[in-house]
Motif scaffolding. Sequence first.
Motif, PDB file in Angstrom:
ATOM      1  N   ASP A   6      11.972  -0.504  -0.435  1.00 20.22           N
ATOM      2  CA  ASP A   6      11.969  -1.919  -0.806  1.00 20.22           C
ATOM      3  C   ASP A   6      11.055  -2.724   0.107  1.00 20.22           C
ATOM      4  O   ASP A   6      10.364  -3.637  -0.332  1.00 20.22           O
ATOM      5  CB  ASP A   6      13.387  -2.488  -0.777  1.00 20.22           C
ATOM      6  CG  ASP A   6      14.215  -2.034  -1.959  1.00 20.22           C
ATOM      7  OD1 ASP A   6      13.629  -1.537  -2.946  1.00 20.22           O
ATOM      8  OD2 ASP A   6      15.445  -2.181  -1.925  1.00 20.22           O
ATOM      9  N   PHE A   7      11.030  -2.378   1.385  1.00 22.16           N
ATOM     10  CA  PHE A   7      10.137  -3.055   2.329  1.00 22.16           C
ATOM     11  C   PHE A   7       8.683  -2.871   1.910  1.00 22.16           C
ATOM     12  O   PHE A   7       7.906  -3.835   1.882  1.00 22.16           O
ATOM     13  CB  PHE A   7      10.359  -2.518   3.744  1.00 22.16           C
ATOM     14  CG  PHE A   7       9.386  -3.066   4.740  1.00 22.16           C
ATOM     15  CD1 PHE A   7       9.560  -4.347   5.235  1.00 22.16           C
ATOM     16  CD2 PHE A   7       8.315  -2.318   5.169  1.00 22.16           C
ATOM     17  CE1 PHE A   7       8.656  -4.871   6.153  1.00 22.16           C
ATOM     18  CE2 PHE A   7       7.411  -2.831   6.086  1.00 22.16           C
ATOM     19  CZ  PHE A   7       7.580  -4.109   6.576  1.00 22.16           C
ATOM     20  N   LEU A   8       8.316  -1.635   1.558  1.00 22.05           N
ATOM     21  CA  LEU A   8       6.939  -1.351   1.163  1.00 22.05           C
ATOM     22  C   LEU A   8       6.540  -2.076  -0.118  1.00 22.05           C
ATOM     23  O   LEU A   8       5.374  -2.347  -0.343  1.00 22.05           O
ATOM     24  CB  LEU A   8       6.742   0.157   0.980  1.00 22.05           C
ATOM     25  CG  LEU A   8       6.809   0.982   2.261  1.00 22.05           C
ATOM     26  CD1 LEU A   8       6.777   2.470   1.931  1.00 22.05           C
ATOM     27  CD2 LEU A   8       5.666   0.615   3.193  1.00 22.05           C
ATOM     28  N   GLN A   9       7.530  -2.406  -0.945  1.00 22.97           N
ATOM     29  CA  GLN A   9       7.250  -3.095  -2.199  1.00 22.97           C
ATOM     30  C   GLN A   9       7.473  -4.605  -2.088  1.00 22.97           C
ATOM     31  O   GLN A   9       7.350  -5.313  -3.086  1.00 22.97           O
ATOM     32  CB  GLN A   9       8.121  -2.516  -3.310  1.00 22.97           C
ATOM     33  CG  GLN A   9       7.723  -1.097  -3.644  1.00 22.97           C
ATOM     34  CD  GLN A   9       8.557  -0.536  -4.761  1.00 22.97           C
ATOM     35  OE1 GLN A   9       9.776  -0.613  -4.742  1.00 22.97           O
ATOM     36  NE2 GLN A   9       7.881   0.018  -5.748  1.00 22.97           N
ATOM     37  N   GLY A  10       7.828  -5.092  -0.919  1.00 26.37           N
ATOM     38  CA  GLY A  10       8.019  -6.527  -0.729  1.00 26.37           C
ATOM     39  C   GLY A  10       9.330  -7.057  -1.283  1.00 26.37           C
ATOM     40  O   GLY A  10       9.473  -8.251  -1.512  1.00 26.37           O
ATOM     41  N   ARG A  11      10.300  -6.195  -1.481  1.00 30.11           N
ATOM     42  CA  ARG A  11      11.626  -6.605  -1.983  1.00 30.11           C
ATOM     43  C   ARG A  11      12.530  -6.897  -0.786  1.00 30.11           C
ATOM     44  O   ARG A  11      13.487  -6.178  -0.511  1.00 30.11           O
ATOM     45  CB  ARG A  11      12.231  -5.499  -2.836  1.00 30.11           C
ATOM     46  CG  ARG A  11      11.437  -5.178  -4.066  1.00 30.11           C
ATOM     47  CD  ARG A  11      12.070  -4.037  -4.818  1.00 30.11           C
ATOM     48  NE  ARG A  11      11.274  -3.705  -5.992  1.00 30.11           N
ATOM     49  CZ  ARG A  11      11.555  -2.714  -6.794  1.00 30.11           C
ATOM     50  NH1 ARG A  11      12.594  -1.948  -6.566  1.00 30.11           N
ATOM     51  NH2 ARG A  11      10.795  -2.469  -7.844  1.00 30.11           N
ATOM     52  N   TYR A  12      12.225  -7.972  -0.092  1.00 28.19           N
ATOM     53  CA  TYR A  12      12.878  -8.231   1.189  1.00 28.19           C
ATOM     54  C   TYR A  12      14.348  -8.598   1.067  1.00 28.19           C
ATOM     55  O   TYR A  12      15.144  -8.243   1.928  1.00 28.19           O
ATOM     56  CB  TYR A  12      12.104  -9.302   1.960  1.00 28.19           C
ATOM     57  CG  TYR A  12      10.670  -8.888   2.198  1.00 28.19           C
ATOM     58  CD1 TYR A  12      10.382  -7.735   2.924  1.00 28.19           C
ATOM     59  CD2 TYR A  12       9.625  -9.613   1.660  1.00 28.19           C
ATOM     60  CE1 TYR A  12       9.069  -7.327   3.129  1.00 28.19           C
ATOM     61  CE2 TYR A  12       8.304  -9.214   1.862  1.00 28.19           C
ATOM     62  CZ  TYR A  12       8.042  -8.076   2.603  1.00 28.19           C
ATOM     63  OH  TYR A  12       6.755  -7.674   2.796  1.00 28.19           O
ATOM     64  N   GLU A  13      14.736  -9.292   0.013  1.00 29.36           N
ATOM     65  CA  GLU A  13      16.148  -9.645  -0.137  1.00 29.36           C
ATOM     66  C   GLU A  13      16.992  -8.385  -0.329  1.00 29.36           C
ATOM     67  O   GLU A  13      18.058  -8.250   0.267  1.00 29.36           O
ATOM     68  CB  GLU A  13      16.345 -10.602  -1.315  1.00 29.36           C
ATOM     69  CG  GLU A  13      15.849 -12.001  -1.036  1.00 29.36           C
ATOM     70  CD  GLU A  13      16.110 -12.940  -2.194  1.00 29.36           C
ATOM     71  OE1 GLU A  13      17.044 -12.701  -2.965  1.00 29.36           O
ATOM     72  OE2 GLU A  13      15.356 -13.918  -2.313  1.00 29.36           O
TER      73      GLU A  13
END
Length: 63
Positions: A39-46
């Motif tokens: 998720d971090f690598l895809q920008g899904r921070y929430e």
Amino acid sequence: MLGDPERARKEMLEVLEQAREMGTLAQEIDALLKLASCDFLQGRYEHLMVLSEEACKKAGPPT
């Protein structure tokens, strides 16, 4: 995981489901953290924060 984060995320979801079914806490925590990395690598921070918090709660307080 770096080559295709979406594919890696799908694989980690499967690993997480398997770990939950088998009741293996260490594998479940590991899968949660790897899923958070995807998720971090895809920008899904929430979602990253939710997964990280869940892993920390399962791991318990430091000893």
